[in-house]
Design an enzyme around this catalytic site. Structure first.
Site, PDB file in Angstrom:
ATOM      1  CB  VAL B  12      39.567  41.240  35.124  1.00 52.96           C
ATOM      2  CG1 VAL B  12      38.627  40.100  35.493  1.00 52.96           C
ATOM      3  CG2 VAL B  12      40.866  41.129  35.910  1.00 52.96           C
ATOM      4  CB  ILE B 134      45.242  29.032  42.154  1.00 52.52           C
ATOM      5  CG1 ILE B 134      46.634  29.305  41.575  1.00 52.52           C
ATOM      6  CG2 ILE B 134      45.266  27.842  43.086  1.00 52.52           C
ATOM      7  CD1 ILE B 134      47.667  29.640  42.645  1.00 52.52           C
ATOM      8  CE  LYS B 203      46.317  38.973  45.561  1.00 48.20           C
ATOM      9  NZ  LYS B 203      47.620  39.026  44.849  1.00 48.20           N
TER      10      LYS B 203
END
Lengths: 428, 428
Positions: B12, B134, B203
């Site tokens: 990342v 998303i 999540k």
């Protein structure tokens, strides 16, 4: 206190009024400020309404709203082009933010109205103009900050999606399904705009203008409707595990920064029956975009309807008041070159109902002349075949040379792969 | 000039660095300001990297970044809990905005870190912590301004989705599919977190905390993994036109404002094979939410991966710099009552492999005792049946009473309807 002038009290207008009334206290907490709808433009002051509006709240004089010095935001929900365009322009000129649900004026005057809003330092927001409750405009704006968008496509019309769903699930003919849609209030008395894809073209022109940062003119979008699809076609699609959907699709060329070419069309497309697009039924919409960094994204939701569309309008209003809306230049005024449908490629499904058997050799000749390779699926009644991968240009050229009336053929590009098992079954 | 300190240069971190380098000029135009990554925390200063970093840019001392007075934004991309939590807390205390992709610290310390950010007037953003590319966190924040969210659910784990896809499409057993996932680098050496649903639970706790405006504790989410699903089960699902997906699902009760009850679970669920959820394959994620005004919305995209996750981080950074990010209180500190799985209802698929034939009457007895009505689908090898609509509580109670080892049964709730035709085929 933020004052809102509401133009129109139809489905969307009354929906906006109801949400703001219902959520007044929440919005005060959220924004630290009161929101009030201070005036509503109606066409008939004496009309009976479901919602009881105080007589001081309504007016039939638009200028009482557009020229009111204390109104900060105008919500345009009267629809149509002529008056809406005039009112929105005047509102911006009078230093008011404008929020609209009107796809017709956005598709036509987007660049002009955005430039005027920029000049006046005001917001011109139109989330509700495409895809009802789907936050696609905001998501697009967010994505183009980081991504080059190379493709945008969507199922954007509830009427045609309802008709195609009924033709597929209940074996209705196009005319029967259209009649049913009319009966249930899903289709208008004159459904041309929906059936021929013009409604989707307006929405696609808005989306692709933002996605490609250049105005995509509505007139450069090739439209083909759904009325040539027969019961025989639908039964063939099922055998091939395909589903037909009316899809608006815009792509840019690989060398867009050099050649500026784009292709855009609205046409029935065959998708795999287990694809995401195939799962979008009835009044739901979906928009898919392809970004060079983020990859593929889909946004799905209610494509129309009072609450979801009003939700989008109110969301824009909240963005304006909270300051979450920040101006950014959407249309960069670079020139694009409409490339017809040249950039689309695919295998095609083709059905021809020849007027006489003698025409059939001519059709095969024409296919060969255009260098279109194919496999015949059926020749019992109509001639049905699948082509190899060709460009949409080649197919359109062939169809023109066929010189048949629209009732006598149906051709659809296929997205995704046909399972070889299905293929073999159909061919055997 | 906005200065960013980057903690971590793994997948990342390096993705964020690359996007910011590549888009530097665009961002300057967009923001009217320069963005610079001024320092990067790495664990090994001498490690060979694909990207050539100037030695002055890297440090192995986190405090050189966290205490630097000229750094405005900290991007936390080191992962894990202990250090990440310490660094993020210190960054906020030192009046820096924080952007993180770390679901573990967000799930655990969300309320605390948001409160600290509020106190310091800084942003704590974590779009990348759920669903990769998303934009679900931002969309949720936007939706809760107007909507009461009553349900949120999603396919949020690529590893298990890959395994289930392979089991379904290629008839692999769970162990074969897991082995393949390992070989291709989709599963970690110890895949427990993915397989057992703990990753999804983290999540889901983030999403439902925002959706319901109250911290949903990770420990109150019931987790059931996918490893009890056999080849026989998969073949039955196909006959019933169903597909199995690992789904995180949270709902509030109809009287949430009074009883404060919610149910949350991560478990394999059977969906119709032509539903949107069934179409989500491999590394893609989907999140669906239900709002009282906007209705149903789905968001779909790459669930993980360098570019899409980094895209989400950079999107948060841009929101902070442009001012599009506005503080709003996400966790309202109202108390919720975890109601186990009480609020979930459905028909269930149940397969039991009895140790001996004599156990079968006991199973039927137990079903009757729990008032569970059912139809037997197969009794040849294992006993397979479908129940009528029951509450998840009833089913869990029955399963406990079965007193069988985990390898000997499989039960899954069914979402949506089984076509009666399919039902009849399977029963005949």
């Amino acid at each position: 206190m933020i004052k809102i002038g509401l133009l129109g009290f139809g489905t969307v207008g009354s929906g906006v009024y109801e949400i703001i009334e219902k959520e007044k206290n929440n919005f005060r907490t959220l924004l630290g400020e009161e929101i009030e709808i201070s005036k509503i433009l109606v066409s008939d002051l004496n009309k009976k309404r479901n919602v009881n509006l105080p007589p001081t709240l309504i007016t039939d004089n638009p200028y009482e709203i557009l020229n009111a010095p204390d109104i900060d935001i105008i919500v345009e929900a009267i629809g149509g082009v002529k008056h809406a365009y005039k009112y929105v322009t005047l509102a911006l000129e009078n230093d008011k933010h404008v929020v609209t649900a009107n796809k017709a004026i956005v598709a036509k005057y987007m660049d002009e109205l955005l430039a005027l809003a920029e000049k006046k330092g005001k917001g011109f927001l139109f989330e509700a103009s495409v895809g009802g409750g789907i936050p696609i405009i905001k998501s697009l704006k967010q994505n183009i900050r980081i991504n080059k968008i190379t493709q945008i496509k969507g199922i954007l019309n509830g009427t045609t999606n309802f008709i195609l769903s009924k033709m597929t699930d209940e074996n209705l003919s196009f005319n029967e399904a259209l009649e049913l849609a009319r009966k249930l209030g899903y289709a208008e008395a004159d459904p041309t705009d929906d059936i021929e894809g013009y409604d989707v073209a307006r929405k696609l022109s808005i989306l692709s203008s933002i996605a490609f940062k250049t105005k995509t003119n509505y007139n450069n979008i090739m439209c083909r409707g759904i009325n040539s699809i027969s019961k025989l076609d639908i039964s063939m699609f099922k055998k091939l595990s395909l589903k037909v959907k009316l899809i608006g699709n815009a792509v840019i060329s690989d060398n867009f920064f050099i050649d500026k070419e784009f292709s855009a069309s609205v046409e029935p497309i065959l998708v795999n029956e287990n694809s995401t697009f195939a799962s979008v039924n009835d009044a739901f919409n979906i928009v898919s975009l392809m970004g060079d960094t983020v990859g593929e994204q889909h946004f799905y939701g209610h494509g129309a309807g009072k609450n979801s569309t009003a939700n989008a309008v109110v969301s824009d209003i909240l963005d304006l008041i909270s300051g979450e809306y920040k101006f950014s230049k959407l249309i960069e005024n670079t020139i694009t070159i409409p490339a017809g449908v040249k950039l689309f490629k695919g295998k095609y499904y083709l059905r021809v109902a020849p007027a006489s058997k003698t025409q059939i050799p001519k059709i095969f000749n024409l296919l060969n002349k255009n260098d279109i390779k194919y496999e015949i699926i059926s020749i019992n009644e109509d001639l049905i075949l699948l082509t190899e991968l060709i460009s949409a240009d080649t197919m359109e050229h062939f169809i023109k040379q066929l010189k048949l009336s629209h009732d006598n053929y149906c051709y659809l590009r296929i997205e995704g792969k046909i399972e070889s098992k299905k293929y073999a079954e159909v061919l055997s």
